[in-house]
Enzyme design. Structure first.
Site, PDB file in Angstrom:
ATOM      1  N   PRO A 165     -85.725  13.068  84.091  1.00 44.46           N
ATOM      2  CA  PRO A 165     -84.257  12.975  84.048  1.00 44.46           C
ATOM      3  C   PRO A 165     -83.605  14.312  84.361  1.00 44.46           C
ATOM      4  O   PRO A 165     -84.151  15.381  84.057  1.00 44.46           O
ATOM      5  CB  PRO A 165     -83.977  12.554  82.602  1.00 44.46           C
ATOM      6  CG  PRO A 165     -85.153  13.048  81.825  1.00 44.46           C
ATOM      7  CD  PRO A 165     -86.327  12.978  82.753  1.00 44.46           C
ATOM      8  N   SER A 171     -80.289  23.864  81.569  1.00 44.23           N
ATOM      9  CA  SER A 171     -81.368  24.301  80.683  1.00 44.23           C
ATOM     10  C   SER A 171     -81.783  25.745  80.955  1.00 44.23           C
ATOM     11  O   SER A 171     -81.887  26.171  82.098  1.00 44.23           O
ATOM     12  CB  SER A 171     -82.587  23.390  80.862  1.00 44.23           C
ATOM     13  OG  SER A 171     -83.746  23.967  80.309  1.00 44.23           O
ATOM     14  N   ASP A 234     -71.690  26.421  74.701  1.00 47.41           N
ATOM     15  CA  ASP A 234     -71.278  27.414  75.702  1.00 47.41           C
ATOM     16  C   ASP A 234     -71.339  26.852  77.118  1.00 47.41           C
ATOM     17  O   ASP A 234     -70.621  27.306  78.006  1.00 47.41           O
ATOM     18  CB  ASP A 234     -72.176  28.651  75.617  1.00 47.41           C
ATOM     19  CG  ASP A 234     -71.928  29.457  74.346  1.00 47.41           C
ATOM     20  OD1 ASP A 234     -71.059  29.055  73.556  1.00 47.41           O
ATOM     21  OD2 ASP A 234     -72.607  30.479  74.152  1.00 47.41           O
ATOM     22  N   TYR A 513     -77.849  35.070  68.223  1.00 46.00           N
ATOM     23  CA  TYR A 513     -78.023  35.096  69.680  1.00 46.00           C
ATOM     24  C   TYR A 513     -78.345  36.529  70.087  1.00 46.00           C
ATOM     25  O   TYR A 513     -77.607  37.459  69.735  1.00 46.00           O
ATOM     26  CB  TYR A 513     -76.694  34.709  70.333  1.00 46.00           C
ATOM     27  CG  TYR A 513     -76.731  33.595  71.331  1.00 46.00           C
ATOM     28  CD1 TYR A 513     -77.308  33.771  72.580  1.00 46.00           C
ATOM     29  CD2 TYR A 513     -76.149  32.360  71.049  1.00 46.00           C
ATOM     30  CE1 TYR A 513     -77.290  32.751  73.520  1.00 46.00           C
ATOM     31  CE2 TYR A 513     -76.130  31.337  71.972  1.00 46.00           C
ATOM     32  CZ  TYR A 513     -76.704  31.536  73.204  1.00 46.00           C
ATOM     33  OH  TYR A 513     -76.692  30.532  74.128  1.00 46.00           O
TER      34      TYR A 513
END
Length: 600
Positions: A165, A171, A234, A513
């Site tokens: 998919p 990603s 984000d 992060y």
């Protein structure tokens, strides 16, 4: 998942066209008309008018780049053009004939296949810019509904073709990358045309949409009706709802609306089972909570394309807030800021979004300011004097929290603001205005473009994240920064940056992060070096009690850590699910489990 609702299914006019290359970069982030470039005056400028800094010169960023990475802006690395010759398709004629009988749009054109062969991990984008093309899908198919997706999967099962998919393609874990040594033909099932809102139930505050809808499209259509999902990762400009589920995503406003697992009520997925090629969770019920055994929604959440194709989702919606207000707080140092956020979380008075930048992040944000007018320079100077001379903050230690408040009345927002600023004061925090908060929040969407500028001038930059308990947060930040610095020095890297920010807060911990970048001018294999440093940082994170991932998922990059992260029982359960739902490994994306990466 067809319920009786007055709302008619709506085909959304997506911001991302079927032929993505018409609007988006094929080898970089975001819109083709939006980028950091060096203009004829040797000043960095951001092009286009989609963002607040569009078409403005950024002299402070120019200086920051030169000073931080010792970059020679006169030496630009030209990216390779789109290749004219791409790998031939492995699709057999019988399979192609079977696809044609479905009357579903498809393409075997090289450019359509290439664009859907990757996500946005550093290695993938670097390879594209250098002209290194590896495995790409052999055919792209665009189903327009659950039924068409199911028919496509059936043909793949009948002919032994892999089905991967593809949603928004955002990603950063290698999850969208084709397995390099997969010997079978690969079909890319692009969900972008499955983008309808199927119904809205205003009484029960629920909606149903198809999995391919892009985040900003979903929000635009919901807001027309007076609602919001509240989910803003984000990447929400380009990422899809199905992708959010597949990676267990988190949004910037999760304090009010929850993470994706809190929003999803019911999901539908086409699996690779020969006897029952669809799995609809909770066929007959749609209730706020149940206690009937394990929650099978979590089979789909975080499955990363390895168990099936997510097609439809029922999810929670909320009325649009009447009041939206920004804010910001300056703290004397990161430690003070973390203690303040911890207390705010303890009292459960977090605003919709609260983010804490360390000093390096703060300085980078300051560098993204356009050139000031005389009045603006004066104002900035007065703020600097107030913070450093009157409040006594050290410019090289202070950090800043940005806030976003949402509520139904000014009184509600005012009360929340007052308590948060009161807590911040106890830890040395000073309110620093709405404009700083709004600017910090909106610039989140621009930061993703900076990596492409770096690659033009021999700078690699990437982010990675984790979640950790409050008691270990400060130590983890220090340890990871020290480990990265140590690793950089061991490779002879002198011009590097390692910074962090707290992006999500919970009762028991937070999401951290990290941003890392370095000048790779003298390195033979810069990407492999970067990956080695990040892997060392990941080991440090795990040693400090951090999670393998907070919201980026596992993909292929972190799959080696997955068995240890979930334990022997966890990996055995995953493999049992895989065997039951996809016995022929049709959904061979190669994510999560190293067992299914044996060919990578």
């Amino acid at each position: 998942m067809k319920d009786d609702h007055p709302y008619q299914p709506t085909q959304v006019q997506s911001v991302v066209p079927k032929f993505r290359q018409e609007l988006l970069k094929w080898n970089g982030w975001g819109y083709k008309d939006s980028a950091f470039i060096l203009n004829e005056k040797d000043i960095i400028k951001f092009t286009g008018n989609r963002y607040s800094i569009g078409n403005k010169e950024l002299p402070y960023l120019t200086s920051w780049v030169k000073e931080t990475f010792q970059v020679d802006l006169n030496c630009r690395m030209e990216s390779k053009p789109l290749p004219k010759k791409l790998p031939d398709t492995l699709i057999s004629q019988p399979f192609l004939d079977a696809i044609k009988t479905l009357d579903i749009e498809y393409s075997v054109q090289g450019v359509d296949r290439l664009i859907r062969s990757h996500g946005h991990s550093l290695r993938e984008i670097y390879n594209l810019k250098q002209g290194f093309i590896t495995r790409i899908p052999d055919i792209v198919v665009w189903p327009k509904s659950h039924e068409e997706a199911q028919k496509t999967v059936e043909v793949c099962l009948d002919h032994g073709v892999v089905c991967i998919p593809f949603g928004g393609g955002t990603s950063v874990s290698g999850a969208a990358q084709c397995p390099i040594n997969e010997y079978r033909a690969i079909l890319c099932l692009d969900t972008s045309q499955m983008n309808r809102i199927l119904w809205i139930d205003p009484n029960n505050l629920l909606a149903c949409c198809e999995a391919g809808i892009i985040g900003q499209d979903l929000e635009r259509e919901l807001r027309i009706k007076g609602f919001t999902s509240g989910h803003e990762p984000d990447s929400y400009e380009f990422s899809s709802f199905g992708g959010w589920i597949a990676t267990r995503a988190s949004g910037m406003k999760k304090n009010v609306y929850g993470n994706i697992e809190d929003l999803v009520v019911r999901a539908r997925m086409v699996t690779g089972r020969l006897d029952d090629r669809q799995m609809t969770l909770e066929y007959k019920t749609q209730v706020p909570r149940k206690s009937s055994g394990p929650d099978f929604d979590h089979i789909i959440l975080g499955s990363e394309g390895t168990l099936g194709i997510i097609t439809e989702i029922v999810f929670k919606i909320r009325p649009m807030p009447n009041i939206i207000k920004y804010g910001s707080i300056v703290f004397p140092d990161l430690e003070s800021g973390i203690y303040a956020l911890r207390q705010i979380a303890k009292e459960r008075c977090q605003p919709a979004s609260i983010r804490l930048m360390d000093n390096d992040q703060f300085k980078f944000g300051q560098a993204l300011r356009p050139e000031e007018s005389w009045g603006g320079l004066l104002l900035q100077g007065l703020k600097h004097i107030y913070i450093t001379r009157i409040k006594g903050f050290c410019w090289d230690k202070l950090c800043v929290a940005t806030l976003l408040f949402e509520g139904n009345s000014h009184k509600e927002v005012f009360m929340q603001e007052a308590r948060i600023y009161e807590i911040a004061k106890d830890y040395g925090g000073v309110p620093s205005g709405e404009s700083n908060g709004e600017r910090g929040y909106t610039l989140t969407f621009v930061i993703a473009y900076i990596r492409d500028l770096g690659l033009d001038y021999n700078v690699l930059a990437e982010s990675f994240e984790t979640s950790v308990s409050w008691s270990r947060a400060s130590a983890l930040c220090r340890s990871v920064k020290a480990r990265v610095a140590q690793e950089c020095h061991s490779y002879g890297i002198r011009n590097f940056l390692i910074s962090c920010r707290i992006t999500q807060t919970y009762d028991d911990g937070c999401c951290i992060y990290f941003y890392m970048g370095f000048n790779y001018d003298m390195l033979f294999d810069p990407v492999r070096t970067y990956e080695a440093i990040e892997e060392a940082a990941r080991h440090e994170i795990l040693a400090c009690g951090g999670s393998l991932s907070h919201h980026h998922g596992i993909g292929k990059m972190r799959a080696k850590f997955y068995p240890a992260a979930v334990g022997e029982a966890g990996i055995a359960l995953y493999r049992a699910m895989k065997k039951h739902l996809d016995p022929n490994n049709i959904f061979a994306a190669g994510n999560l489990d190293p067992l299914y990466q044996s060919k990578l």
